[in-house]
Design an enzyme around this catalytic site. Structure first.
Site, mmCIF file in Angstrom:
data_model
loop_
_atom_site.group_PDB
_atom_site.id
_atom_site.type_symbol
_atom_site.label_atom_id
_atom_site.label_comp_id
_atom_site.label_asym_id
_atom_site.label_seq_id
_atom_site.Cartn_x
_atom_site.Cartn_y
_atom_site.Cartn_z
ATOM 1 N N CYS A 1 -34.812 11.802 -29.220
ATOM 2 C CA CYS A 1 -34.098 12.179 -27.997
ATOM 3 C C CYS A 1 -32.600 11.854 -28.148
ATOM 4 O O CYS A 1 -31.927 12.405 -29.004
ATOM 5 C CB CYS A 1 -34.730 11.520 -26.776
ATOM 6 S SG CYS A 1 -34.231 12.281 -25.214
ATOM 7 N N GLU B 1 -43.737 10.104 -28.759
ATOM 8 C CA GLU B 1 -44.627 9.056 -28.243
ATOM 9 C C GLU B 1 -45.212 9.417 -26.871
ATOM 10 O O GLU B 1 -46.158 8.776 -26.414
ATOM 11 C CB GLU B 1 -43.893 7.713 -28.170
ATOM 12 C CG GLU B 1 -42.903 7.539 -27.033
ATOM 13 C CD GLU B 1 -41.542 8.184 -27.255
ATOM 14 O OE1 GLU B 1 -40.643 7.929 -26.436
ATOM 15 O OE2 GLU B 1 -41.371 8.948 -28.231
ATOM 16 N N HIS C 1 -39.832 13.605 -26.985
ATOM 17 C CA HIS C 1 -40.400 12.268 -27.160
ATOM 18 C C HIS C 1 -41.782 12.383 -27.800
ATOM 19 O O HIS C 1 -42.764 12.650 -27.091
ATOM 20 C CB HIS C 1 -40.520 11.550 -25.809
ATOM 21 C CG HIS C 1 -39.216 11.101 -25.250
ATOM 22 N ND1 HIS C 1 -38.654 9.876 -25.546
ATOM 23 C CD2 HIS C 1 -38.339 11.724 -24.429
ATOM 24 C CE1 HIS C 1 -37.500 9.755 -24.920
ATOM 25 N NE2 HIS C 1 -37.277 10.864 -24.232
#
Length: 201
Positions: free
Chosen positions: A79, A183, A181
């Site tokens: 990001c 994750e 992102h």
């Protein structure tokens, strides 16, 4: 061990939790010795470009990261962390980035709702080991108001479309950037982190 640069620009715990699920050892750190002893580095980030660069400079991190880039260590920017790799950002001014990659960071077109927040698919631009297990029907999660422009097209692995083309995954040698992102991107994001871990070994 993967060194996650903990410079106060984002929720590092969700990233570390995802790495733990993949059995990838990681450590939150700004310690020079720990960073240099790591097998790879992740530079995460949310928030303002200028504030992030100030935090990195106060911790003496740009020079450390530059040294590790030159050594060829795998480094993943996520990001805002990806945006920091570039030369210049025009977010509320004109700010110098880490200068690792050619390109600039500019606001997403006002023809769409900003910030860009939600799930989008990826369009592949070239074959790369990082994308071997990723399908163009997979969705990943974005939260950002700025995007990379005027970049070297040879570094673009995948993009998404939101008010125009948005570079989503870039790679130049040992440098990898993901605008979204991983994750927070479910199975597709975990697969990308797993592939990054395999590249380290």
């Amino acid at each position: 061990m993967i060194a996650i640069i903990d410079y106060g620009a984002g929720n590092m715990k969700s990233l570390q939790f995802a790495l733990n699920r993949l059995h990838l050892d990681s450590r939150l750190t700004v310690d020079e010795k720990t960073i240099k002893e790591s097998e790879a580095i992740i530079l995460p980030g949310v928030g303002a470009f200028h504030d992030a660069m100030q935090s990195l400079r106060l911790a003496g991190l740009p020079e450390i990261l530059q040294s590790e880039v030159k050594r060829g260590k795998p480094i993943l920017g996520i990001c805002l962390g990806m945006q920091l790799f570039y030369e210049t950002s025009y977010e509320d001014g004109n700010w110098e980035g880490l200068q690792f990659l050619e390109g600039e960071v500019k606001r997403i077109s006002d023809s769409v709702k900003v910030p860009h927040m939600g799930w989008n698919t990826l369009t592949k631009h070239q074959d790369a080991p990082l994308l071997n297990q990723v399908d163009e029907t997979d969705y990943v999660y974005f939260v950002h108001s700025y995007k990379v422009v005027n970049h070297d097209k040879k570094t673009l692995l995948a993009s998404t479309s939101y008010g125009g083309e948005i570079p989503a995954i870039v790679q130049h040698n040992n440098l990898i950037g993901m605008q979204f992102h991983p994750e927070k991107s479910g199975a597709a994001g975990l697969q990308l982190l797993k592939t990054f871990g395999e590249m380290i070994s």
